[in-house]
Design a protein around this motif. Structure first.
Motif, PDB file in Angstrom:
ATOM      1  N   ILE A 225       0.785  -1.104   0.067  1.00 55.41           N
ATOM      2  CA  ILE A 225      -0.077   0.012  -0.159  1.00 55.41           C
ATOM      3  C   ILE A 225       0.869   1.220   0.086  1.00 55.41           C
ATOM      4  N   LEU A 226       0.634   2.060  -0.932  1.00 55.80           N
ATOM      5  CA  LEU A 226       1.504   3.261  -1.196  1.00 55.80           C
ATOM      6  C   LEU A 226       0.594   4.535  -1.263  1.00 55.80           C
ATOM      7  N   ASN A 227       0.801   5.403  -0.425  1.00 58.29           N
ATOM      8  CA  ASN A 227      -0.237   6.773  -0.492  1.00 58.29           C
ATOM      9  C   ASN A 227       0.960   7.890  -0.815  1.00 58.29           C
ATOM     10  N   THR A 228       0.714   8.530  -1.929  1.00 54.01           N
ATOM     11  CA  THR A 228       1.163   9.700  -2.343  1.00 54.01           C
ATOM     12  C   THR A 228       0.447  10.580  -3.050  1.00 54.01           C
ATOM     13  N   PRO A 229       0.250  11.897  -2.797  1.00 53.60           N
ATOM     14  CA  PRO A 229       1.094  12.556  -1.594  1.00 53.60           C
ATOM     15  C   PRO A 229       0.619  12.098  -0.378  1.00 53.60           C
ATOM     16  N   ASN A 230       1.467  11.940   0.602  1.00 55.59           N
ATOM     17  CA  ASN A 230       1.359  11.180   1.764  1.00 55.59           C
ATOM     18  C   ASN A 230       0.779  11.847   3.167  1.00 55.59           C
ATOM     19  N   ASN A 231      -0.151  11.247   3.681  1.00 56.00           N
ATOM     20  CA  ASN A 231      -0.635  11.392   4.962  1.00 56.00           C
ATOM     21  C   ASN A 231      -0.145  10.538   5.794  1.00 56.00           C
ATOM     22  N   PRO A 232       0.722  10.766   7.020  1.00 57.57           N
ATOM     23  CA  PRO A 232       0.967  12.198   7.620  1.00 57.57           C
ATOM     24  C   PRO A 232       2.408  12.950   7.131  1.00 57.57           C
ATOM     25  N   THR A 233       3.283  12.316   6.240  1.00 61.85           N
ATOM     26  CA  THR A 233       4.849  13.006   6.035  1.00 61.85           C
ATOM     27  C   THR A 233       4.553  14.114   5.067  1.00 61.85           C
ATOM     28  N   GLY A 234       3.606  14.239   4.411  1.00 61.98           N
ATOM     29  CA  GLY A 234       3.512  15.169   3.156  1.00 61.98           C
ATOM     30  C   GLY A 234       4.608  15.020   2.284  1.00 61.98           C
ATOM     31  N   HIS A 235       5.206  13.835   2.015  1.00 66.77           N
ATOM     32  CA  HIS A 235       6.045  13.405   0.924  1.00 66.77           C
ATOM     33  C   HIS A 235       5.326  13.115  -0.243  1.00 66.77           C
ATOM     34  N   VAL A 236       5.942  13.492  -1.588  1.00 63.64           N
ATOM     35  CA  VAL A 236       5.395  13.233  -2.635  1.00 63.64           C
ATOM     36  C   VAL A 236       6.585  12.184  -3.359  1.00 63.64           C
ATOM     37  N   PHE A 237       6.255  10.923  -3.658  1.00 65.53           N
ATOM     38  CA  PHE A 237       6.853  10.023  -4.052  1.00 65.53           C
ATOM     39  C   PHE A 237       7.489  10.314  -5.378  1.00 65.53           C
ATOM     40  N   THR A 238       8.865  10.386  -5.751  1.00 66.23           N
ATOM     41  CA  THR A 238       9.500  10.555  -6.797  1.00 66.23           C
ATOM     42  C   THR A 238       9.459   9.373  -7.830  1.00 66.23           C
ATOM     43  N   ARG A 239       9.785   9.696  -9.253  1.00 66.69           N
ATOM     44  CA  ARG A 239       9.543   8.734 -10.161  1.00 66.69           C
ATOM     45  C   ARG A 239      10.558   7.530  -9.585  1.00 66.69           C
ATOM     46  N   GLN A 240      11.876   7.988  -9.187  1.00 74.70           N
ATOM     47  CA  GLN A 240      12.840   7.095  -8.906  1.00 74.70           C
ATOM     48  C   GLN A 240      12.152   6.013  -7.930  1.00 74.70           C
ATOM     49  N   GLU A 241      11.756   6.715  -6.641  1.00 78.18           N
ATOM     50  CA  GLU A 241      11.156   5.818  -5.718  1.00 78.18           C
ATOM     51  C   GLU A 241      10.001   4.911  -6.245  1.00 78.18           C
ATOM     52  N   LEU A 242       9.392   5.364  -7.141  1.00 79.09           N
ATOM     53  CA  LEU A 242       8.372   4.810  -7.466  1.00 79.09           C
ATOM     54  C   LEU A 242       8.861   3.428  -8.625  1.00 79.09           C
ATOM     55  N   GLU A 243       9.963   3.684  -9.266  1.00 81.72           N
ATOM     56  CA  GLU A 243      10.624   2.721  -9.834  1.00 81.72           C
ATOM     57  C   GLU A 243      10.968   1.481  -8.916  1.00 81.72           C
ATOM     58  N   THR A 244      11.476   1.810  -7.841  1.00 84.28           N
ATOM     59  CA  THR A 244      11.946   0.833  -6.897  1.00 84.28           C
ATOM     60  C   THR A 244      10.802   0.085  -6.564  1.00 84.28           C
ATOM     61  N   VAL A 245       9.516   0.627  -6.018  1.00 83.35           N
ATOM     62  CA  VAL A 245       8.668  -0.258  -5.740  1.00 83.35           C
ATOM     63  C   VAL A 245       7.890  -1.024  -6.850  1.00 83.35           C
ATOM     64  N   ALA A 246       8.092  -0.422  -7.964  1.00 82.90           N
ATOM     65  CA  ALA A 246       7.399  -1.082  -9.432  1.00 82.90           C
ATOM     66  C   ALA A 246       8.336  -2.414  -9.539  1.00 82.90           C
ATOM     67  N   ALA A 247       9.668  -2.274  -9.464  1.00 85.06           N
ATOM     68  CA  ALA A 247      10.697  -3.247  -9.638  1.00 85.06           C
ATOM     69  C   ALA A 247      10.539  -4.316  -8.800  1.00 85.06           C
ATOM     70  N   LEU A 248      10.163  -4.101  -7.278  1.00 82.47           N
ATOM     71  CA  LEU A 248       9.802  -5.231  -6.383  1.00 82.47           C
ATOM     72  C   LEU A 248       8.671  -5.853  -6.664  1.00 82.47           C
ATOM     73  N   CYS A 249       7.531  -4.885  -7.058  1.00 81.57           N
ATOM     74  CA  CYS A 249       6.169  -5.663  -7.290  1.00 81.57           C
ATOM     75  C   CYS A 249       6.439  -6.650  -8.523  1.00 81.57           C
ATOM     76  N   ARG A 250       7.180  -6.215  -9.639  1.00 86.80           N
ATOM     77  CA  ARG A 250       7.201  -7.020 -10.707  1.00 86.80           C
ATOM     78  C   ARG A 250       7.947  -8.415 -10.296  1.00 86.80           C
ATOM     79  N   GLU A 251       8.986  -8.238  -9.681  1.00 88.11           N
ATOM     80  CA  GLU A 251       9.760  -9.210  -9.205  1.00 88.11           C
ATOM     81  C   GLU A 251       9.166 -10.110  -8.155  1.00 88.11           C
ATOM     82  N   HIS A 252       8.281  -9.961  -7.295  1.00 95.87           N
ATOM     83  CA  HIS A 252       7.598 -10.798  -6.321  1.00 95.87           C
ATOM     84  C   HIS A 252       6.106 -10.678  -6.870  1.00 95.87           C
ATOM     85  N   ASP A 253       5.870 -10.521  -8.111  1.00 99.14           N
ATOM     86  CA  ASP A 253       4.556 -10.558  -8.501  1.00 99.14           C
ATOM     87  C   ASP A 253       3.476 -10.104  -7.667  1.00 99.14           C
ATOM     88  N   ALA A 254       3.768  -9.039  -7.032  1.00 99.43           N
ATOM     89  CA  ALA A 254       2.915  -8.506  -6.153  1.00 99.43           C
ATOM     90  C   ALA A 254       2.027  -7.159  -6.844  1.00 99.43           C
TER      91      ALA A 254
END
Ligand code: PLP
Length: 385
Positions: free
Chosen positions: A166-195
């Protein structure tokens, strides 16, 4: 004393919402309530008029369970217009009773008991209970100090048992907006683990810095991403309870069934009004929404820093996590009560956003979805601490 043998075990780890408790304390002491994330200003005239018109036109009966055709058409157009996403209104959209119901319906539809669900923390308070409701095991992964992704910690949390993140962007409560690079990391893990990725993008238009990138737009992610959003925050109508889900047709089939059994459908006249707002509000509306929130953010961030709090400047959403170490030695819950009673400003204790409460002991969360005069009054009160 309640007898826990008479209630389902799945409810036993749920606690009463700390936010509701803080609202009660706030009312008791006549404090300014910056704990709960609802705007205290009016929704756009256009959406209010459209709701009245829809009721006058007797749009009073159940809409199509997964959303009225008009609203689904407007949602498909929205994703095309803002994100260049091609969404099939008949097979890939479900309209729900808010993003809250959306999350629960998705988890019940896609996650099996004993599956693991990765949740980044600090987190929005519903995600853990949603995982527990479907019998899944939440795996909490801390983010960095500024709310950014800790790629090593996330990689370590993924395994063959991981069903979803579960990913929340823009984020409550931190206010962080996930960058493309961060999202690429999440995407790669999802693809690798079929998540599957469940992204909560309810604050997509409340952005001060960076770019909102739906995870679904990354390579290979459309078929494994479920995108949640809604109108609570975009049109300042948190009480209307209209949320949206975009998911591949195969997921949507299952999600529509759980959604149907949970709620049947979202309020029919309000669906029509949300469609009207999507159809008629142009870019200037969205620009103004973000500009107004930026002004509110700046007033509160400056006021908090002047009062002795330490905080990051949120990049999006409308919350500030503030460290009060320089003001008090109290633990967060006691500090929050003290601040409400003696300082006249209500917040949410930081521990409610962490699986291990110790991580939030020096933090409180302020919401700035309030009018400027109210925020200025809060800042004046904080200045006297
Ligand atoms: N998701 C996040 C991250 C939120 O902060 C909130 C409300 O505060 C919601 C979902 C709830 O959205 P809705 O009103 O559409 O149920």
């Amino acid at each position: 004393m309640s007898d826990s043998s008479r209630t389902a075990r799945r409810t036993h780890s749920f606690t009463e919402s700390v936010i509701r408790e803080m609202t009660r304390v706030s009312n008791q002491h006549g404090a300014i309530n910056l704990s709960q994330g609802f705007p205290n200003f009016a929704a756009p005239e256009l959406i209010k008029e459209a709701a009245c018109e829809a009721i006058r036109a007797d749009i009073n009966q159940y809409a199509v369970t997964w959303g009225s055709p008009r609203l689904r058409e407007a949602i498909a157009n929205k994703y095309g217009r803002f994100y260049d996403m091609d969404v099939d209104r008949d097979r890939e959209i479900t309209v729900t009773c808010g993003a809250t119901e959306a999350m629960a319906a998705i988890m019940l539809a896609l996650v099996d008991p004993d599956d693991e669900v990765v949740i980044l923390e600090p987190f929005y308070e519903n995600y853990g209970p949603d995982a527990i409701l479907c019998g899944a095991r939440p795996v909490f992964v801390p983010t960095l100090h500024d709310g950014g992704l800790d790629a090593d910690a996330l990689t370590a949390a993924f395994s063959a048992r991981t069903r979803a993140i579960i990913l929340n962007t823009p984020n409550n409560p931190t206010g962080h907006v996930f960058t493309r690079q961060e999202l690429e990391t999440v995407a790669a893990l999802c693809r690798e683990h079929d998540a599957i990725a469940l992204t909560d993008e309810i604050y997509e238009y409340i952005l001060y810095q960076g770019e909102h990138i739906p995870l679904a737009t990354l390579d290979g992610m459309r078929e494994r991403t479920v995108t949640v959003s809604g109108f609570s925050k975009t049109f300042s109508v948190t009480g209307w309870r209209v949320g949206t889900i975009i998911a591949p047709a195969e997921f949507t089939d299952a999600i529509r069934k759980t959604h149907d059994f949970l709620t049947v459908g979202a309020p029919a006249p309000l669906q029509d009004a949300c469609a009207a707002a999507l159809e008629q509000l142009d870019q200037s509306y969205y620009d103004q929404l973000a500009a107004d929130y930026r002004e509110r953010r700046d007033v509160l961030v400056e006021g908090l820093r002047a009062a002795g709090f330490r905080c990051n400047n949120p990049q999006g959403a409308y919350y500030i996590m503030a460290d009060f170490s320089e003001l008090s030695e109290l633990p967060d819950s006691e500090f929050a009560i003290w601040l409400t009673r003696d300082g006249g400003v209500a917040t949410v204790p930081g521990s409610s956003f962490f699986s291990d409460p110790r991580h939030g002991r020096r933090l409180v969360r302020f919401a700035f979805c309030k009018t400027l005069p109210m925020l200025e009054q809060a800042v004046a009160r904080l200045a006297t601490l």
